[in-house]
Motif scaffolding. Structure first.
Motif, mmCIF file in Angstrom:
data_model
loop_
_atom_site.group_PDB
_atom_site.id
_atom_site.type_symbol
_atom_site.label_atom_id
_atom_site.label_comp_id
_atom_site.label_asym_id
_atom_site.label_seq_id
_atom_site.Cartn_x
_atom_site.Cartn_y
_atom_site.Cartn_z
ATOM 1 N N HIS A 96 10.393 13.137 -4.085
ATOM 2 C CA HIS A 96 10.451 12.316 -5.291
ATOM 3 C C HIS A 96 9.275 12.208 -6.132
ATOM 4 C CE1 HIS A 96 14.117 10.648 -3.100
ATOM 5 N NE2 HIS A 96 14.816 11.022 -4.257
ATOM 6 N N GLY A 97 9.285 13.014 -7.087
ATOM 7 C CA GLY A 97 7.840 12.842 -7.746
ATOM 8 C C GLY A 97 6.979 14.309 -7.454
ATOM 9 N N VAL A 98 6.383 14.628 -8.343
ATOM 10 C CA VAL A 98 5.571 16.013 -8.201
ATOM 11 C C VAL A 98 4.447 15.673 -7.203
ATOM 12 C CG1 VAL A 98 6.096 16.819 -10.555
ATOM 13 C CG2 VAL A 98 4.024 15.411 -10.155
ATOM 14 N N PRO A 99 3.888 16.618 -6.522
ATOM 15 C CA PRO A 99 2.708 16.280 -5.698
ATOM 16 C C PRO A 99 1.533 15.976 -6.727
ATOM 17 C CG PRO A 99 3.795 18.584 -5.279
ATOM 18 C CD PRO A 99 4.271 18.095 -6.574
ATOM 19 N N SER A 100 0.978 14.621 -6.307
ATOM 20 C CA SER A 100 -0.321 14.347 -7.212
ATOM 21 C C SER A 100 -0.782 13.025 -6.451
ATOM 22 C CB SER A 100 0.352 13.864 -8.571
ATOM 23 O OG SER A 100 1.031 12.679 -8.520
ATOM 24 N N THR A 101 -2.000 12.704 -6.954
ATOM 25 C CA THR A 101 -2.713 11.636 -6.241
ATOM 26 C C THR A 101 -2.022 10.498 -6.417
ATOM 27 O OG1 THR A 101 -4.790 12.745 -6.174
ATOM 28 C CG2 THR A 101 -4.886 10.342 -6.166
ATOM 29 N N ARG A 102 -1.448 10.100 -7.472
ATOM 30 C CA ARG A 102 -0.471 9.123 -8.060
ATOM 31 C C ARG A 102 0.560 8.798 -7.116
ATOM 32 N NH1 ARG A 102 3.273 8.429 -12.847
ATOM 33 N NH2 ARG A 102 3.528 10.427 -12.674
ATOM 34 N N ASN A 103 1.160 9.887 -6.748
ATOM 35 C CA ASN A 103 2.517 9.975 -6.036
ATOM 36 C C ASN A 103 2.257 9.902 -4.358
ATOM 37 O OD1 ASN A 103 4.388 9.714 -7.942
ATOM 38 N ND2 ASN A 103 4.237 11.721 -8.258
ATOM 39 N N ALA A 104 0.982 10.068 -3.969
ATOM 40 C CA ALA A 104 0.537 10.202 -2.701
ATOM 41 C C ALA A 104 0.777 8.826 -1.975
ATOM 42 C CB ALA A 104 -0.845 10.519 -2.296
ATOM 43 N N HIS A 105 0.889 8.847 -0.692
ATOM 44 C CA HIS A 105 0.882 7.412 0.005
ATOM 45 C C HIS A 105 -0.249 7.271 0.642
ATOM 46 C CE1 HIS A 105 5.480 7.942 1.036
ATOM 47 N NE2 HIS A 105 5.286 8.538 -0.136
ATOM 48 N N PRO A 106 -0.884 6.093 0.800
ATOM 49 C CA PRO A 106 0.074 4.810 0.886
ATOM 50 C C PRO A 106 0.328 4.173 -0.398
ATOM 51 C CG PRO A 106 -1.710 4.511 2.367
ATOM 52 C CD PRO A 106 -2.030 5.753 1.537
ATOM 53 N N HIS A 107 1.460 3.500 -0.632
ATOM 54 C CA HIS A 107 1.709 2.591 -1.834
ATOM 55 C C HIS A 107 1.264 1.413 -1.650
ATOM 56 C CE1 HIS A 107 3.282 5.863 -4.169
ATOM 57 N NE2 HIS A 107 4.030 6.413 -3.116
ATOM 58 N N TYR A 108 0.836 0.569 -2.552
ATOM 59 C CA TYR A 108 0.394 -0.503 -2.501
ATOM 60 C C TYR A 108 1.163 -1.592 -3.668
ATOM 61 C CZ TYR A 108 -2.810 1.064 -5.726
ATOM 62 O OH TYR A 108 -3.432 1.868 -6.951
ATOM 63 N N GLY A 109 1.227 -2.902 -3.497
ATOM 64 C CA GLY A 109 1.768 -3.779 -4.521
ATOM 65 C C GLY A 109 0.716 -4.068 -5.601
ATOM 66 N N PHE A 165 0.110 -5.926 -0.206
ATOM 67 C CA PHE A 165 1.109 -5.144 0.593
ATOM 68 C C PHE A 165 0.790 -3.479 0.638
ATOM 69 C CE2 PHE A 165 2.790 -9.101 0.018
ATOM 70 C CZ PHE A 165 3.206 -9.664 1.055
ATOM 71 N N PHE A 166 0.945 -2.604 1.748
ATOM 72 C CA PHE A 166 0.837 -1.482 1.910
ATOM 73 C C PHE A 166 1.847 -0.725 2.605
ATOM 74 C CE2 PHE A 166 -2.777 -3.831 1.493
ATOM 75 C CZ PHE A 166 -3.559 -3.285 0.401
ATOM 76 N N VAL A 167 2.283 0.538 2.250
ATOM 77 C CA VAL A 167 3.443 1.129 2.664
ATOM 78 C C VAL A 167 3.314 2.594 3.099
ATOM 79 C CG1 VAL A 167 5.978 1.679 2.512
ATOM 80 C CG2 VAL A 167 5.148 -0.478 1.972
ATOM 81 N N VAL A 168 3.635 3.312 3.975
ATOM 82 C CA VAL A 168 3.753 4.720 4.278
ATOM 83 C C VAL A 168 5.203 4.794 4.685
ATOM 84 C CG1 VAL A 168 1.400 5.154 4.489
ATOM 85 C CG2 VAL A 168 2.916 4.653 6.589
#
Length: 176
Positions: A77-90, A95-98
């Motif tokens: 879901h979403g193109v390969p990019s730094t913005r779409n890379a994990h981890p995501h955070y709140g 909070f941080f999620v992979v």
């Protein structure tokens, strides 16, 4: 395929996370990142491309963390990019999620969270998880995780951490 590595202990987390991610390189990926609960506060470092790019960047950083999560991503879901890379955070970087797998109801959850004023910064299905954690958190990290996971449909594995609970990592999975 994606890869998740989590570490909590006495040693520096970044080298351990990177070694774990390197051992998963054979699976293929388009971006990678780590989140650390550093003594100076949380740190999130994400890069598009090979792990060598992330590793080179980390060589110049002074990171003093003994807890962290890491991820290699293969875009679904979403193109390969730094913005779409994990981890995501709140929103507050609490909070941080992979995540590996698919959150099948991510569009429905995203619409619900947007109505509540939640901003999204990626195109991924994963970002809904971190915003649900924020929504349900009232001081009990495990309770927030359980409430969040109960809302998710799909097959997935999650690695989660919170700046409110720097001595805790929580993993969850469904059919993965």
């Amino acid at each position: 395929m994606c890869g998740i590595v989590c570490y909590i202990g006495e040693q520096q987390a970044a080298p351990i996370l990177m070694a774990g991610l390197k051992s998963l390189e054979y699976r293929g990926y388009d971006s990678a990142g780590i989140a650390l609960l550093d003594k100076g506060g949380p740190a999130v470092i994400k890069k598009q491309g090979k792990l060598a790019i992330l590793d080179e960047y980390l060589q110049g950083e002074k990171l003093d963390a003994c807890v962290g999560i890491g991820h290699t991503r293969w875009a679904t879901h979403g193109v390969p990019s730094t913005r779409n890379a994990h981890p995501h955070y709140g929103r507050q970087r609490d909070f941080f999620v992979v995540h590996n797998g698919i959150i099948e109801n991510h569009q429905e959850l995203r619409a619900e969270l947007r109505k509540e004023g939640c901003p999204f910064h990626s195109e991924t299905d994963t970002e809904v998880v971190v915003h649900l954690l924020e929504k349900y958190y009232t001081g009990d990290f495990l309770k927030a995780v359980l409430q969040t996971v109960s809302r998710l449909r799909g097959t997935f594995a999650l690695g989660m951490m919170s700046a409110f609970h720097p001595d805790t990592l929580i993993g969850a999975r469904r059919d993965s």
